[in-house]
Motif scaffolding. Structure first.
Motif: not given
Length: 166
Positions: A33-40
Motif C-alpha cells: 500500500p505504501e507504494l500504491t496510489s490512485t494514479a497509474i
C-alpha cells in the motif's frame, strides 16, 4: 532468485498497484500500500539492497517519479515523495534502475527517450545528465544497471543495423 516487488497488475484479476510475492515458490501477490496510489504506477525500480524504491506514476499528460526508503527489508517503505531532482529537469521520466545503496539512478526521459543518470551528492541529488556514451540517434529506453554500476542493458528502438553477410 527472489524478486522483492513487481509493479505489474496481476494477470489473474488483480487490481492495479504495486505488489510483492516471496518464497522459493511464489506466494499469492500482496498489495504494497505504501507504494500504491490512485494514479497509474507504470514502472518501478528497487535498489539491490531492497531499501529504496522509485515508482513512476502517470496521470493524464504527466509522468513523475517518486522515491521511498526503509531502514531494513522487513520494514514497510516510508511515504513516497516526489523525486524533485529528476522531475524538475527531465520530461516524462520512467524505468528507474538503481545501483546498490541507491547512490546512482538511471532512467529514460524526454520524447527522444534518452538514458539519463543522477547521483547522490551529499544529502541531495545531482541534476540528470544524459549518458552520452550509450545514447544513440534513435530511442533508448528501459535501462538496467548492475549494482556495481559497471554494466548496462537497455532497449534501443529504431532502425536495425544491416546483418553481416556470410
Amino acid at each position: 532468485m527472489r524478486r522483492p516487488v513487481s509493479s505489474r497488475a496481476s494477470g489473474r484479476g488483480g487490481q492495479p498497484g504495486t505488489y510483492t510475492s516471496t518464497g522459493t515458490t511464489w506466494s499469492t501477490p500482496a498489495l504494497v500500500p505504501e507504494l500504491t496510489s490512485t494514479a497509474i504506477e507504470d514502472s518501478l525500480g528497487v535498489s539491490p539492497d531492497g531499501l529504496t524504491a522509485i515508482v513512476t506514476r502517470s496521470t493524464v499528460g504527466n509522468r513523475t517519479m517518486h522515491i521511498a526508503t526503509r531502514a531494513n527489508t522487513t520494514d514497510p517503505f516510508g511515504t513516497l515523495t516526489l523525486f524533485a531532482a529528476i522531475n524538475n529537469t527531465a520530461t516524462d521520466p520512467a524505468s528507474p534502475s538503481l545501483t546498490n545503496g541507491a547512490s546512482t539512478v538511471y532512467f529514460h526521459a524526454d520524447t527522444t527517450r534518452n538514458i539519463y543518470v543522477v547521483s547522490k551528492v551529499g544529502l541531495g541529488w545531482s541534476s540528470p545528465v544524459p549518458v552520452t556514451e550509450v545514447n544513440g540517434a534513435t530511442r533508448d529506453a528501459a535501462p538496467f544497471v548492475t549494482q556495481s554500476d559497471d554494466y548496462i542493458l537497455f532497449v534501443r528502438v529504431g532502425r536495425r543495423p544491416a546483418r553481416p553477410t556470410q
